[in-house]
Design a protein around this motif. Structure first.
Motif, PDB file in Angstrom:
ATOM      1  N   ALA A 144       8.654  13.440   5.757  1.00 25.28           N
ATOM      2  CA  ALA A 144       9.371  14.689   4.982  1.00 25.28           C
ATOM      3  C   ALA A 144      10.646  14.773   5.383  1.00 25.28           C
ATOM      4  O   ALA A 144      11.007  15.050   6.531  1.00 25.28           O
ATOM      5  CB  ALA A 144       8.499  15.846   5.250  1.00 25.28           C
ATOM      6  N   GLN A 171       0.863  -1.193  -0.202  1.00 27.07           N
ATOM      7  CA  GLN A 171       0.076   0.263  -0.111  1.00 27.07           C
ATOM      8  C   GLN A 171       0.730   1.205   0.217  1.00 27.07           C
ATOM      9  O   GLN A 171       1.955   1.280   0.477  1.00 27.07           O
ATOM     10  CB  GLN A 171      -0.967  -0.034   1.301  1.00 27.07           C
ATOM     11  CG  GLN A 171      -2.064  -1.156   1.352  1.00 27.07           C
ATOM     12  CD  GLN A 171      -3.072  -0.943   0.406  1.00 27.07           C
ATOM     13  OE1 GLN A 171      -3.181   0.055  -0.224  1.00 27.07           O
ATOM     14  NE2 GLN A 171      -3.868  -2.056   0.435  1.00 27.07           N
ATOM     15  N   PRO A 172       0.581   2.289  -0.817  1.00 26.97           N
ATOM     16  CA  PRO A 172       1.371   3.561  -0.826  1.00 26.97           C
ATOM     17  C   PRO A 172       1.184   4.192   0.677  1.00 26.97           C
ATOM     18  O   PRO A 172       0.362   4.128   1.589  1.00 26.97           O
ATOM     19  CB  PRO A 172       0.477   4.459  -1.637  1.00 26.97           C
ATOM     20  CG  PRO A 172      -0.856   3.987  -1.846  1.00 26.97           C
ATOM     21  CD  PRO A 172      -0.776   2.454  -1.572  1.00 26.97           C
ATOM     22  N   MET A 173       2.544   4.580   1.110  1.00 28.54           N
ATOM     23  CA  MET A 173       2.569   5.183   2.326  1.00 28.54           C
ATOM     24  C   MET A 173       3.406   6.467   2.342  1.00 28.54           C
ATOM     25  O   MET A 173       4.406   6.628   1.308  1.00 28.54           O
ATOM     26  CB  MET A 173       3.627   4.182   3.072  1.00 28.54           C
ATOM     27  CG  MET A 173       2.642   3.106   3.965  1.00 28.54           C
ATOM     28  SD  MET A 173       2.959   3.352   5.770  1.00 28.54           S
ATOM     29  CE  MET A 173       4.534   2.570   6.059  1.00 28.54           C
ATOM     30  N   HIS A 174       3.069   7.466   2.992  1.00 25.19           N
ATOM     31  CA  HIS A 174       3.859   8.822   2.855  1.00 25.19           C
ATOM     32  C   HIS A 174       5.219   8.428   3.646  1.00 25.19           C
ATOM     33  O   HIS A 174       5.208   7.945   4.509  1.00 25.19           O
ATOM     34  CB  HIS A 174       3.253   9.861   3.647  1.00 25.19           C
ATOM     35  CG  HIS A 174       3.155   9.638   5.074  1.00 25.19           C
ATOM     36  ND1 HIS A 174       2.426   9.054   5.677  1.00 25.19           N
ATOM     37  CD2 HIS A 174       3.797  10.502   5.805  1.00 25.19           C
ATOM     38  CE1 HIS A 174       2.484   9.350   6.937  1.00 25.19           C
ATOM     39  NE2 HIS A 174       3.338  10.235   7.261  1.00 25.19           N
ATOM     40  N   GLU A 175       6.244   9.099   2.962  1.00 23.42           N
ATOM     41  CA  GLU A 175       7.513   9.134   3.581  1.00 23.42           C
ATOM     42  C   GLU A 175       7.673  10.433   4.490  1.00 23.42           C
ATOM     43  O   GLU A 175       7.030  11.427   4.300  1.00 23.42           O
ATOM     44  CB  GLU A 175       8.596   9.340   2.439  1.00 23.42           C
ATOM     45  CG  GLU A 175       8.658   8.301   1.509  1.00 23.42           C
ATOM     46  CD  GLU A 175       9.952   7.573   1.907  1.00 23.42           C
ATOM     47  OE1 GLU A 175      10.867   7.983   2.707  1.00 23.42           O
ATOM     48  OE2 GLU A 175       9.957   6.224   1.471  1.00 23.42           O
TER      49      GLU A 175
END
Ligand SMILES: Nc1ncnc2c1ncn2[C@@H]1O[C@H](COP(=O)(O)OP(=O)(O)O)[C@@H](O)[C@H]1O
Ligand SMILES: [Mg+2]
Lengths: 643, 337
Positions: free
Chosen positions: A327, A321-325
């Motif tokens: 910042a 699943q896409p996951m935010h990195e």
């Protein structure tokens, strides 16, 4: 219920008729015992006429030649890169160490250390065992064939999704295509393309398209309507809607399709050794034929490792699943995996430059476990030979031969009426007609006796598989942890190419009927175990609690609650089991059986398209018939249970 | 203020294998029901004025979503005409329709309809991307919108990493990114928990106050409708039973259905002083009350006020008439009519 009762009445009548036909076999005319001359239609000749028209008059040959030239060029490029075949671009071979590191990083990036070690380790094993070239020959075909299948599948699925009429045409074709045995695909390809890697790649492409179409179509249909409406309200054109909303949202299903394509490719490419495809499959075939058990075990392990790696990598990709990195301002932290990979590759290239060992492990430097395996096997076999000998004797004289004779003894009219009775009992007139039509066509193909041998092999194998699998599954399902472990084993075993299953059985039983049955039994038992456990596990806990509250004993609980509720799921397993055994029986034919598979091998070596396809369709019809009956049955059960 | 932005004339929508035929059959025999056909919207006539907020409400299955989808031609209507800013949208070509949606319309969905593979920022920038704006412009606009809905700092998250309320904020930001004149919201808060729903309603009122848009808001929750609406349209079985201001709907329900619908409601919260105003019979005396306050707001004063007739002033402070204290008390105590 009333409808069911009426079905049962007619079915019993038909059953009585079938029994009558058997009892009075002695006085039946010959034409009712075996399909008479006039009934047998020259399907093979008709198919051959069509093919020669396609080939000569329609100029299809030119098209296929052009396509295969493209495929060949791509195969040469990958062959150069992977194992240094001297073709354009003449850059290869890429050192094995670099490929192993890349596989490791792919696994690590997708799922973590464990997958990294599995996939990196696979390539290290292949290299150290000195099988690099064969494995790369196999892999180069997959690398070329899989993208073709994926793109072809995507395009066809999108067309089918846009035009319901096209979907209606496509669906039955896909069903037949998915029940045609592997060899049925090879024969036409040999006619059009010839033998060799090119033909292997093309047959692989064709063979692995159907699951891609199915999965993509499923995914496209599952996209929530609101997502599409939101995109429309954002002012998306049709093309934007398809490429930027619908296809990306169906990502998971499409990637599961890619996973299936790759697994189908691997299965096919191993079998394509029968049409001169070099690589692991061919080696395995040669070794098995000369009964070199230790060496074939080595190759078998390689194939299994490759299967597990490819399966796990693509599944991890699909389920990711896409996951935010978090910042992060620095470019280096954001791209650290890429940098590590590049560094490792550079080290690999450097090492390979200095020490040729890291470029390619030569045959004499290779490790081998063949010696110890052979010794161990010798020992083991000496130990259990009395058992296997007895088992072989028992099975052949008391089970296999009597069963075979019984199946061959049956008048074909009795079989047809029996099937009609079965069909009627399950799904009324329509099912009865479908059953009779499928087997009627088999009778009309002129291969009745061979077909009955195939049927007998499948029946006996699935029966033995069920006897072994269902108790195992019942035992497994009692404890959730154990169930999880068994499911994992089954899942893994299902990814192995069918060919692999022949190694241990040949080892134990030698080359004969028993070995075939044993291989089919193992292959068929896997889905049975898997779906029985799934079915038992998914029984709603409220039902079990309710039964417990009414004071049911464990046995009552099993018989009256859990098994009936699990039955629809178990039937899915039975369906797969029959399908798998059909395929396996045909594949195992080269060990020496007298069924349709053997004839198909003959058709393959004499490149007789007509005969090959008639035999293929005969097998497909058996599969489709089982599929129809089991699906109908499972639907009625589900409706009766209200699930 | 009275110019109409969207107008519906006899709009019908039928789901089924041959809707046009079914509609023709219905003309001959209005009571016809046929298996396989759902008459989701029936003969709807509606004018939506510029800058107004119309709340469409009704039980689930009453055809609200279908009606709002007819207004943007997400669904082709079976009969009647829908006119948006003077143009019959059924006659628009595909590029014109796309252009209309790109420039004039925004929509918010019940289950958000976010693209799962795109980050929050990319989702909000999606309509701008469709218009072909370059990356820098659309991202800066999307950032602005996210800040407006209070999601600053979540730009790189993916929809499944956010809570329901946050996801709907993204949906709202996306629908506003193109600065639409017409804003459709299909049960935007129904999928949220009651507490969050309340918070989102406040947020929505704040946003609404900042811009001047024509809004069609759908809900099945009467309280929500009363809180937000300029006018309410109540739907039942595809028909609009009544379309009026909240005061009129509670004070003068047009049908039994509407009356039953409103019977549980605390009228004093809904009815404004302004809707009880009648001409002055005598010169105004004493402290006036403002027309835009509800009876509940002024309950204390109404109960203790000794006057029979209380003067009413509008927002500008001018006296516009008077309200009879008894009439106001009737509403307050729940025995009006
Ligand atoms: N695509 C469709 N096909 C068939 N029937 C539909 C479709 N969409 C909605 N309906 C039917 O139309 C009626 C109104 O639905 P809808 O507009 O979604 O109601 P609401 O939004 O008020 O809950 C319902 O009976 C629903 O089943
Ligand atoms: Mg709705």
């Amino acid at each position: 219920m009333e409808r069911d009762a009426r079905f049962a009445g007619t079915a019993k009548l038909l059953l009585a008729l079938a029994v009558g036909l058997m009892v009075f076999k002695a006085i039946l005319p010959q034409g009712m015992i075996r399909p008479p001359e006039w009934l047998v239609l020259p399907f093979a000749d008709w198919i051959n006429v069509v093919f020669s028209f396609l080939q000569n008059d329609l100029g299809l040959m030119a098209v296929t030649r052009a396509f295969s030239a493209v495929v060949e060029w791509l195969l040469n490029v990958t062959a150069n890169l992977l194992y240094g075949k001297s073709r354009w671009p003449n850059l290869g071979p890429i050192p094995w160490s670099v490929i192993a590191v890349t596989a490791f990083m792919a696994g690590y990036a997708l799922k973590g250390w464990r997958l990294g070690l599995i996939s990196g380790g696979t390539f290290v094993w292949i290299a150290l065992m000195g099988q690099w070239k064969w494995a790369m020959e196999t892999l180069s075909v997959i690398v070329v064939a899989a993208p073709f299948s994926v793109i072809l599948g995507l395009v066809l699925a999108v067309l089918a999704w846009r035009s319901p009429r096209f979907e209606r045409v496509l669906n039955p074709i896909l069903s037949i295509a998915q029940s045609l045995p592997h060899f049925a695909y090879m024969i036409p390809v040999v006619v059009f393309i010839g033998v060799g890697p090119k033909a292997g790649a093309i047959v692989t492409i064709i063979f692995s398209v159907p699951p891609m179409i199915r999965m993509t179509l499923l995914g496209l249909k599952k996209v929530p309507e609101e997502v599409i409406e939101a995109a429309k309200m954002s002012g998306a054109t049709r093309w934007q809607l398809l490429t930027r909303a619908r296809i990306p949202t169906a990502r998971s299903e499409i990637l599961i399709g890619v996973n299936q394509v790759i697994m189908q490719c691997l299965a096919m490419v191993v079998l394509a050794s029968f049409i001169g495809m070099p690589g692991l499959g061919q080696k395995l075939l040669q070794l098995l034929q000369s009964l070199k058990i230790g060496l074939s075990v080595e190759i078998g392990i390689t194939i299994i490792l490759l299967a597990v790696t490819l399966d796990r990598l693509t599944k991890a990709w699909a389920l990711r699943q896409p996951m935010h990195e978090a910042a992060s301002p620095s470019w280096i932290t954001r791209n650290r995996l890429l940098l590590i990979w590049l560094t490792l590759c550079a080290i690999g290239f450097g090492l390979a430059h200095v020490f040729p060992y890291f470029l390619e492990v030569e045959r004499r430097q290779a490790l081998s476990v063949a010696g110890p395996v052979d010794a161990l096997m010798d020992h083991l076999i000496r130990l259990i030979t009395p058992v296997t000998l007895w088992l072989r004797w028992f099975l052949i004289t008391w089970v296999l031969i009597p069963m075979r004779d019984a199946y061959l003894w049956l008048p074909f009219t009795a079989v047809l009426v029996l099937l009609a009775a079965l069909g009627w009992a399950i799904g009324g007139l329509r099912s009865a007609l479908i059953c009779v039509a499928y087997f009627g066509l088999i009778a009309a193909s002129g291969w009745w006796d061979r077909a009955m041998i195939t049927v007998y092999m499948v029946c006996i194998s699935v029966l033995i598989a069920a006897i072994l699998a269902i108790p195992l599954a019942l035992w497994g399902a009692r404890n959730p942890e154990r169930a999880g472990r068994i499911l994992l084993i089954c899942d893994t075993a299902q990814t192995f190419p069918s060919f692999i299953y022949l190694i241990p059985v040949i080892m134990l039983f030698g080359v004969n009927d028993v070995a075939v049955v044993a291989a089919v039994v193992v292959f068929a038992a896997v889905p049975l175990v898997r779906y029985t456990i799934e079915g038992l596990r998914n029984v709603p806990p409220e039902m079990i609690e309710a039964a417990n509250m009414s004071g049911a004993t464990q046995a009552q609980l099993l018989w009256h609650v859990r098994l009936p509720l699990a039955l629809p799921t178990m039937l899915v397993g039975a369906n797969q089991s029959v399908m798998f055994s059909l395929f396996m029986v045909i594949i195992a034919a080269f060990i020496g059986t007298q069924d349709l598979g053997q004839e198909m091998q003959r058709a393959l070596s004499s490149t007789d398209v007509g005969k090959g396809l008639v035999l293929g369709f005969a097998v497909a019809f058996m599969g489709l018939l089982t599929d129809h009956l089991i699906t109908r049955w499972s639907e009625t059960r589900k409706r009766a249970l209200g699930i | 203020m009275t110019e109409s932005v969207i107008s519906c004339h006899n709009v019908s929508k039928i789901f089924g294998p041959n809707p046009a035929q079914h509609l023709a059959n219905l003309k001959a025999d209005p009571s016809l029901t046929q298996a396989g056909y759902v008459h989701a919207v029936r003969e709807v006539n509606l004018e939506i004025r510029r800058g107004e907020m119309l709340v469409v409400m009704g039980l689930s299955g009453s055809g609200k979503s279908t009606l709002v989808r007819c207004l943007s031609r997400l669904i082709e209507i079976t009969g009647g005409t829908v006119t948006v800013e003077g143009r019959d949208i059924a006659t628009l070509s595909e590029p014109d329709l796309i252009d209309l949606r790109r420039r004039k319309m925004g929509m918010v969905f019940q289950s958000f309809g976010l693209l799962p593979h795109r980050s929050v920022l990319e989702n909000v920038a999606f309509p701008l991307e469709m218009r072909g704006q370059d990356r820098a412009t659309r991202y800066s606009r999307a950032r602005e919108m996210l800040e407006l809905v209070g999601l600053k700092g979540r730009e790189d998250y993916f929809p499944r990493e956010l809570s329901g309320g946050q996801q709907q904020r993204v949906g709202i930001a996306r629908s506003l990114a193109v600065e639409p004149d017409i804003w459709f919201l299909d049960e935007p808060f129904s999928a949220l928990d009651p507490l969050i729903r309340r918070e989102m309603q406040d947020e929505f009122l704040r946003l609404k106050g900042m811009m001047n848009k024509t809004i069609v808001f759908i809900t099945h929750d009467f309280d929500e409708a009363l809180r937000l609406a300029d006018r309410i349209a109540i739907m039942k079985d595809g028909r609009i039973e009544q379309c009026d201001t909240p005061d009129k709907i509670v004070l003068h329900p047009a049908t039994d259905y509407v009356a039953k619908f409103t019977s549980e409601i605390d009228r004093a919260r809904v009815v404004h002083i302004g809707s009880l105003v009648r001409p002055l019979t005598a010169p105004p005396s004493g402290e006036p009350v403002p027309a835009h306050r509800t009876i509940r707001d002024l309950a204390r004063q109404l109960i203790s006020d000794p006057r029979v007739e209380i003067p009413v002033i509008n927002a500008q402070g001018a006296v516009i008439g008077s309200v009879l204290r008894q009439a106001a008390l009737d509403v307050l105590l729940g025995d009006a009519q």
